[in-house]
Motif scaffolding. Structure first.
Motif, PDB file in Angstrom:
ATOM      1  N   GLU A  14       0.975  -1.269   0.067  1.00 30.53           N
ATOM      2  CA  GLU A  14       0.141   0.046   0.138  1.00 30.53           C
ATOM      3  C   GLU A  14       0.839   1.263  -0.026  1.00 30.53           C
ATOM      4  O   GLU A  14       0.617   2.294  -0.800  1.00 30.53           O
ATOM      5  CB  GLU A  14      -1.021   0.034   1.070  1.00 30.53           C
ATOM      6  N   ILE A  15       1.945   1.232   0.748  1.00 32.44           N
ATOM      7  CA  ILE A  15       2.815   2.370   0.827  1.00 32.44           C
ATOM      8  C   ILE A  15       3.604   2.655  -0.419  1.00 32.44           C
ATOM      9  O   ILE A  15       3.552   3.692  -0.964  1.00 32.44           O
ATOM     10  CB  ILE A  15       3.932   2.015   2.023  1.00 32.44           C
ATOM     11  N   ILE A  16       3.892   1.571  -1.095  1.00 37.50           N
ATOM     12  CA  ILE A  16       4.399   1.399  -2.231  1.00 37.50           C
ATOM     13  C   ILE A  16       3.637   1.919  -3.408  1.00 37.50           C
ATOM     14  O   ILE A  16       3.932   2.899  -4.297  1.00 37.50           O
ATOM     15  CB  ILE A  16       5.224   0.173  -2.704  1.00 37.50           C
ATOM     16  N   THR A  17       2.346   1.423  -3.277  1.00 42.74           N
ATOM     17  CA  THR A  17       1.532   2.031  -4.136  1.00 42.74           C
ATOM     18  C   THR A  17       1.232   3.713  -3.889  1.00 42.74           C
ATOM     19  O   THR A  17       1.106   4.241  -5.205  1.00 42.74           O
ATOM     20  CB  THR A  17       0.050   1.296  -4.181  1.00 42.74           C
ATOM     21  N   ASN A  18       1.107   4.024  -3.057  1.00 45.17           N
ATOM     22  CA  ASN A  18       0.592   5.568  -2.547  1.00 45.17           C
ATOM     23  C   ASN A  18       1.875   6.230  -3.238  1.00 45.17           C
ATOM     24  O   ASN A  18       1.747   7.178  -3.533  1.00 45.17           O
ATOM     25  CB  ASN A  18       0.350   5.733  -1.206  1.00 45.17           C
ATOM     26  N   ALA A  19       3.150   5.885  -2.971  1.00 40.80           N
ATOM     27  CA  ALA A  19       4.409   6.429  -3.054  1.00 40.80           C
ATOM     28  C   ALA A  19       4.511   6.724  -4.662  1.00 40.80           C
ATOM     29  O   ALA A  19       4.912   7.390  -5.203  1.00 40.80           O
ATOM     30  CB  ALA A  19       5.423   5.812  -2.574  1.00 40.80           C
ATOM     31  N   ASP A  36       4.172   9.599  -9.575  1.00 37.74           N
ATOM     32  CA  ASP A  36       3.511  10.013 -10.660  1.00 37.74           C
ATOM     33  C   ASP A  36       2.867  11.311 -10.913  1.00 37.74           C
ATOM     34  O   ASP A  36       2.776  12.056 -11.861  1.00 37.74           O
ATOM     35  CB  ASP A  36       2.050   8.841 -11.136  1.00 37.74           C
ATOM     36  N   THR A  37       2.036  11.616  -9.838  1.00 39.01           N
ATOM     37  CA  THR A  37       1.271  12.886  -9.667  1.00 39.01           C
ATOM     38  C   THR A  37       2.447  14.088  -9.771  1.00 39.01           C
ATOM     39  O   THR A  37       2.291  14.963 -10.567  1.00 39.01           O
ATOM     40  CB  THR A  37       0.452  12.877  -8.507  1.00 39.01           C
ATOM     41  N   ILE A  38       3.313  14.018  -9.084  1.00 37.53           N
ATOM     42  CA  ILE A  38       4.455  14.846  -9.099  1.00 37.53           C
ATOM     43  C   ILE A  38       5.073  14.983 -10.504  1.00 37.53           C
ATOM     44  O   ILE A  38       5.526  16.219 -10.968  1.00 37.53           O
ATOM     45  CB  ILE A  38       5.482  14.568  -7.932  1.00 37.53           C
ATOM     46  N   VAL A  39       5.510  13.586 -11.029  1.00 38.97           N
ATOM     47  CA  VAL A  39       5.974  13.846 -12.445  1.00 38.97           C
ATOM     48  C   VAL A  39       5.195  14.402 -13.641  1.00 38.97           C
ATOM     49  O   VAL A  39       5.702  15.227 -14.281  1.00 38.97           O
ATOM     50  CB  VAL A  39       6.456  12.508 -13.063  1.00 38.97           C
ATOM     51  N   GLU A  40       3.821  14.053 -13.303  1.00 42.65           N
ATOM     52  CA  GLU A  40       2.933  14.736 -14.281  1.00 42.65           C
ATOM     53  C   GLU A  40       2.654  16.314 -14.157  1.00 42.65           C
ATOM     54  O   GLU A  40       2.629  17.162 -15.080  1.00 42.65           O
ATOM     55  CB  GLU A  40       1.547  14.130 -14.084  1.00 42.65           C
ATOM     56  N   GLU A  41       2.576  16.643 -12.836  1.00 37.26           N
ATOM     57  CA  GLU A  41       2.684  18.099 -12.486  1.00 37.26           C
ATOM     58  C   GLU A  41       3.957  18.830 -13.215  1.00 37.26           C
ATOM     59  O   GLU A  41       3.740  19.980 -13.615  1.00 37.26           O
ATOM     60  CB  GLU A  41       2.665  18.398 -11.046  1.00 37.26           C
ATOM     61  N   ALA A  42       5.271  18.084 -13.041  1.00 38.92           N
ATOM     62  CA  ALA A  42       6.471  18.637 -13.245  1.00 38.92           C
ATOM     63  C   ALA A  42       6.385  18.827 -14.946  1.00 38.92           C
ATOM     64  O   ALA A  42       6.676  19.815 -15.327  1.00 38.92           O
ATOM     65  CB  ALA A  42       7.523  17.994 -12.945  1.00 38.92           C
ATOM     66  N   ARG A  43       5.799  17.916 -15.466  1.00 39.15           N
ATOM     67  CA  ARG A  43       5.551  17.799 -16.978  1.00 39.15           C
ATOM     68  C   ARG A  43       5.001  18.957 -17.582  1.00 39.15           C
ATOM     69  O   ARG A  43       5.214  19.716 -18.299  1.00 39.15           O
ATOM     70  CB  ARG A  43       5.001  16.560 -17.410  1.00 39.15           C
ATOM     71  N   ILE A  44       3.758  19.317 -16.708  1.00 38.12           N
ATOM     72  CA  ILE A  44       2.845  20.208 -17.188  1.00 38.12           C
ATOM     73  C   ILE A  44       3.341  21.738 -17.000  1.00 38.12           C
ATOM     74  O   ILE A  44       3.290  22.545 -17.785  1.00 38.12           O
ATOM     75  CB  ILE A  44       1.307  20.341 -16.052  1.00 38.12           C
ATOM     76  N   HIS A  45       4.271  21.663 -15.805  1.00 37.21           N
ATOM     77  CA  HIS A  45       5.058  23.164 -15.453  1.00 37.21           C
ATOM     78  C   HIS A  45       6.091  23.138 -16.417  1.00 37.21           C
ATOM     79  O   HIS A  45       5.974  24.219 -16.962  1.00 37.21           O
ATOM     80  CB  HIS A  45       5.391  23.002 -14.072  1.00 37.21           C
ATOM     81  N   ALA A  46       6.574  22.015 -16.921  1.00 38.27           N
ATOM     82  CA  ALA A  46       7.682  22.262 -17.826  1.00 38.27           C
ATOM     83  C   ALA A  46       7.232  22.617 -19.299  1.00 38.27           C
ATOM     84  O   ALA A  46       7.741  23.187 -19.927  1.00 38.27           O
ATOM     85  CB  ALA A  46       8.499  20.820 -17.935  1.00 38.27           C
ATOM     86  N   LYS A  47       6.174  21.903 -19.376  1.00 38.63           N
ATOM     87  CA  LYS A  47       5.343  22.410 -20.813  1.00 38.63           C
ATOM     88  C   LYS A  47       4.985  23.841 -20.897  1.00 38.63           C
ATOM     89  O   LYS A  47       5.151  24.658 -21.831  1.00 38.63           O
ATOM     90  CB  LYS A  47       4.319  21.418 -21.091  1.00 38.63           C
ATOM     91  N   ALA A  48       4.495  24.373 -19.769  1.00 36.85           N
ATOM     92  CA  ALA A  48       4.183  25.663 -19.531  1.00 36.85           C
ATOM     93  C   ALA A  48       5.165  26.520 -19.584  1.00 36.85           C
ATOM     94  O   ALA A  48       5.214  27.630 -20.393  1.00 36.85           O
ATOM     95  CB  ALA A  48       3.300  26.251 -18.135  1.00 36.85           C
ATOM     96  N   ASP A  49       6.362  26.171 -18.945  1.00 39.79           N
ATOM     97  CA  ASP A  49       7.428  27.007 -18.942  1.00 39.79           C
ATOM     98  C   ASP A  49       8.046  27.013 -20.538  1.00 39.79           C
ATOM     99  O   ASP A  49       8.444  28.119 -21.014  1.00 39.79           O
ATOM    100  CB  ASP A  49       8.651  26.469 -17.958  1.00 39.79           C
TER     101      ASP A  49
END
Length: 166
Positions: free
Chosen positions: A92-97, A102-115
Motif C-alpha cells: 500500500e505504501i509503495i502504491t501510494n508513493a 506519478d502525480t509529481i512527475v505529471e505536474e512537473a511535465r505540465i509546469h515544464a510544458k507551460a514554462d
C-alpha cells in the motif's frame, strides 16, 4: 538307666528348645514380622506413590509438550498474519508513493510544458521584435548590396546576442 538319662536330657533339651522357639516366635519374631510387614507396606506404598508420581509427571510432560506445540503453532500463525499485514502495508505504501510520484512527475511535465510554452512565446516575441526592427531598418534605408549585407550581419549578431542572454 544312664541311657535313659541321656535320652531324658535330650528330650528335656528338645522341649526347652521348642519352648524357647515358641516363646521367641510369640514374643520376638511376631513383633519383628509385624515391623517387617509395616516396613514392606511402607516401601510398597512409596514405590506405588513413586510410580503414580512418575505417571503424573509423564502426563504433565505430555500436556506441557502439547501446550508448547499449540503455542508454537499459534506463534507461527501470528507471525504469518503479521508478515501478511506487513506485506500489505508495504504494498500500500509503495502504491501510494508510486501514485504520488506519478502525480509529481505529471505536474512537473505540465509546469515544464507551460514554462517551455512561455519561453517559446517569449522567444517568438523577441524574434518578431528583431524581425520588425530589421524590416523597419530595411524600409528606412536605401537598398544597396553593401547596406543589405550590413543589415543582415547586424540582424544575425542581434539575434545571436539575444539567444546567448538566456
Amino acid at each position: 538307666m544312664e541311657l535313659l538319662n541321656i535320652n531324658a536330657n535330650v528330650i528335656y533339651n528338645i522341649i526347652n528348645l521348642l519352648i524357647l522357639v515358641v516363646a521367641f516366635r510369640i514374643l520376638l519374631f511376631n513383633k519383628v514380622d509385624k515391623i517387617f510387614e509395616a516396613r514392606k507396606k511402607d516401601v510398597d506404598n512409596q514405590i506405588k506413590d513413586a510410580s503414580d508420581d512418575r505417571i503424573k509427571a509423564a502426563d504433565l510432560k505430555r500436556e506441557y509438550e502439547d501446550k508448547l506445540a499449540k503455542q508454537e503453532a499459534e506463534k507461527d500463525k501470528v507471525m504469518s498474519e503479521a508478515r501478511e499485514k506487513g506485506y500489505a502495508q508495504y504494498n500500500e505504501i509503495i502504491t501510494n508513493a508510486q501514485k504520488e510520484a506519478d502525480t509529481i512527475v505529471e505536474e512537473a511535465r505540465i509546469h515544464a510544458k507551460a514554462d517551455a510554452e512561455r519561453e517559446r512565446a517569449k522567444y517568438l516575441a523577441e524574434l518578431s521584435d528583431v524581425v520588425i526592427d530589421a524590416a523597419a531598418k530595411i524600409a528606412a534605408n536605401s537598398h544597396t548590396a553593401e547596406s543589405d549585407s550590413n543589415l543582415y550581419d547586424a540582424f544575425i549578431d542581434n539575434a545571436f546576442d539575444k539567444g546567448n542572454d538566456k
